[in-house]
Design an enzyme around this catalytic site. Structure first.
Site, PDB file in Angstrom:
ATOM      1  N   ASP A  92      39.740  37.766  37.943  1.00 18.55           N
ATOM      2  CA  ASP A  92      40.002  38.565  36.576  1.00 18.55           C
ATOM      3  C   ASP A  92      40.057  38.141  35.136  1.00 18.55           C
ATOM      4  OD1 ASP A  92      42.322  37.465  36.234  1.00 18.55           O
ATOM      5  OD2 ASP A  92      43.666  39.798  37.010  1.00 18.55           O
ATOM      6  N   SER A  93      40.209  37.791  34.136  1.00 17.42           N
ATOM      7  CA  SER A  93      40.586  36.832  33.029  1.00 17.42           C
ATOM      8  C   SER A  93      42.031  36.714  33.052  1.00 17.42           C
ATOM      9  CB  SER A  93      39.546  37.526  31.810  1.00 17.42           C
ATOM     10  OG  SER A  93      40.568  39.017  31.176  1.00 17.42           O
ATOM     11  N   GLY A  94      42.958  37.324  32.973  1.00 23.68           N
ATOM     12  CA  GLY A  94      43.762  37.470  32.393  1.00 23.68           C
ATOM     13  C   GLY A  94      44.549  38.074  31.065  1.00 23.68           C
ATOM     14  N   GLY A  95      43.512  39.147  30.803  1.00 27.93           N
ATOM     15  CA  GLY A  95      43.727  39.769  29.983  1.00 27.93           C
ATOM     16  C   GLY A  95      44.846  41.423  30.260  1.00 27.93           C
ATOM     17  N   ASP A 146      39.381  40.321  27.905  1.00 28.06           N
ATOM     18  CA  ASP A 146      39.656  41.849  27.324  1.00 28.06           C
ATOM     19  C   ASP A 146      41.137  41.796  26.629  1.00 28.06           C
ATOM     20  OD1 ASP A 146      40.440  41.775  29.616  1.00 28.06           O
ATOM     21  OD2 ASP A 146      40.490  44.512  30.077  1.00 28.06           O
ATOM     22  N   GLN A 188      35.817  49.141  27.776  1.00 25.84           N
ATOM     23  CA  GLN A 188      37.416  49.777  27.110  1.00 25.84           C
ATOM     24  C   GLN A 188      36.998  51.505  26.316  1.00 25.84           C
ATOM     25  OE1 GLN A 188      40.004  48.788  28.471  1.00 25.84           O
ATOM     26  NE2 GLN A 188      39.883  46.969  28.944  1.00 25.84           N
ATOM     27  N   GLY A 215      40.817  49.348  31.387  1.00 24.96           N
ATOM     28  CA  GLY A 215      41.897  50.360  30.749  1.00 24.96           C
ATOM     29  C   GLY A 215      42.380  51.168  31.549  1.00 24.96           C
ATOM     30  N   ASP A 265      39.144  46.947  43.184  1.00 20.67           N
ATOM     31  CA  ASP A 265      40.722  46.067  43.842  1.00 20.67           C
ATOM     32  C   ASP A 265      41.846  47.120  43.385  1.00 20.67           C
ATOM     33  OD1 ASP A 265      40.037  45.322  40.533  1.00 20.67           O
ATOM     34  OD2 ASP A 265      42.171  44.685  41.336  1.00 20.67           O
ATOM     35  N   CYS A 308      48.933  48.968  65.193  1.00 22.12           N
ATOM     36  CA  CYS A 308      49.077  50.726  65.559  1.00 22.12           C
ATOM     37  C   CYS A 308      48.841  50.435  66.745  1.00 22.12           C
ATOM     38  CB  CYS A 308      47.647  51.342  64.175  1.00 22.12           C
ATOM     39  SG  CYS A 308      48.527  52.255  62.456  1.00 22.12           S
TER      40      CYS A 308
HETATM   41 ZN    ZN Z   1      46.866  50.956  61.499  1.00 21.98          ZN
END
Ligand code: ZN
Length: 385
Positions: A92-95, A146, A188, A215, A265, A308
């Site tokens: 990501d850009s840091g925005g 952004d 945006q 956003g 993400d 599990c």
């Molecule tokens: Zn599991």
């Protein structure tokens, strides 16, 4: 241009299958990218994450700029070599991180000025500096800087941030000196459909390799998020990947795939694991609750993950009670497996042309469980990383 090929289209929805070629390998979409904020998916060996089916990791430019710094990445040959992850990385850009620090930064047309939490030095994160740092990190897919605002801010504020994001997007494109690294622009416009349309129309006239929907999950409701995601996805070109940034309960993912989103993400599966919450096929389970203390049951009988297959709820509860790091680790493995399995099932359904029916059945089941079981407030969903 980043090669992206749509290989199948669902029959009754906009969901699609694709392959995305990057410097470090091919990604099957739709895909979920585990968040490795500081060049680590907290507590997990990247080999474990890859073994579970993760294809791309996300790393945060803001955190990596401050520590260990771009010079180190240049010297060691990039983030993959540094952290032992052979696959692609999106940065990501840091925005978004800058946006999350309202007391400690000033934003002007140049960029964002802020003080490092590591050594108190001042930094300027401009569109050009963000690209320079992302190239140094060795990113396969870079994001433009952004300006984020609360998605429910007033229209003038949302418009101003959107227009600045557009200017910064063009500066980012001009600053890229390594064209093999893909660059995505970010649509945006808050929860305003007209602004979203204007943003998509502006950005898609330029040669970006993909487009993100930014956003969201910053103050909006699930209904607003779904409406804006569907609208934005529809406005983006079919031949470029679409990435919904930072949004991600399982229902959010299922809905967004219906709308034709290809990449996701979210910090939720890993963040919540560290707080003792597991996503299961029957809703969320808080492992620290007293009812788990004596339970011989596994976390999720329908799950095939290593946690599990081997451990009872009582054991996991015990680990959390003793604050043993194995507890959050085992829950992280389970939660990521849960998300990655969902994506695998979704890809299979899209390939078979049955995704719309699959998603509706899955959404009904999750909603039923979530409304009868444990729920988490919006603060947990929008926690910055
Ligand atoms: Zn599991």
């Amino acid at each position: 241009m980043l090669p992206f090929v749509v290989t199948a289209q669902d029959t009754a929805s906009r969901a699609r299958l694709g392959t995305l070629s990057t410097l470090h390998g091919t990604v099957q979409t739709p895909t979920f990218m585990p968040v490795g904020t500081r060049a680590t998916v907290t507590g997990l060996d990247p080999a474990e994450v890859g073994h579970m089916g993760a294809q791309v990791l996300l790393a945060n430019t803001y955190h990596l700029l401050l520590r260990p710094g771009p010079e180190l990445f240049r010297r060691v040959g990039g983030i993959g070599a540094f952290m032992g992850w052979p696959g692609p990385v999106l940065t990501d850009s840091g925005g978004y991180q800058i946006f999350s620090l309202p007391e400690q930064r000033t934003i002007t047309e140049d960029g964002a000025r802020f003080r490092s939490y590591v050594d108190q030095r001042m930094h300027l994160l401009s569109p050009e500096r963000s690209i320079e740092v992302q190239q140094a990190i060795g990113s396969d897919i870079m994001m433009v800087l952004d300006e984020c605002v609360d998605s429910t801010a007033d229209e003038a504020r949302v418009r101003a941030a959107m227009e600045r994001t557009h200017r910064w997007a063009l500066r980012s494109l001009a600053a890229r000196s390594e064209p093999d690294r893909a660059l995505f622009a970010i649509v945006q416009g808050g929860v305003n459909p007209l602004l979203r349309r204007e943003s998509a129309e502006f950005l898609t006239q330029h040669a970006f390799d993909g487009f993100a929907i930014g956003g969201l999950a910053v103050g909006d409701t699930r209904a607003e998020r779904e409406r804006i995601t569907a609208l934005s996805a529809q406005l983006l070109p079919a031949d470029r990947p679409r990435y919904l940034m930072g949004v991600g309960t399982p229902p959010d993912l299922l809905q967004a795939m219906l709308a034709g989103v290809d990449m996701f993400d979210c910090v939720l599966p890993t963040h919540l694991a560290w707080q003792g919450t597991a996503f299961t096929s029957t809703g969320r389970v808080k492992i620290t609750r007293a009812e788990c203390a004596e339970s011989d049951a596994v976390l999720d009988a329908a799950c095939s993950c290593t946690t599990c297959r081997r451990f009872s709820r009582a054991y996991l509860h015990h680990l959390f009670q003793c604050r043993e790091p194995l507890g959050p680790r085992l829950l992280s493995l389970h939660n990521l497996h849960h998300y990655l399995q969902l994506m695998l099932e979704a890809r299979t359904a899209i390939g078979a042309g049955t995704y719309a029916a699959y998603a509706r059945a899955k959404l009904d089941a999750i909603d039923r469980h979530e409304h009868s079981g444990h729920r988490l407030g919006p603060s947990a969903e929008s926690a910055p990383s």
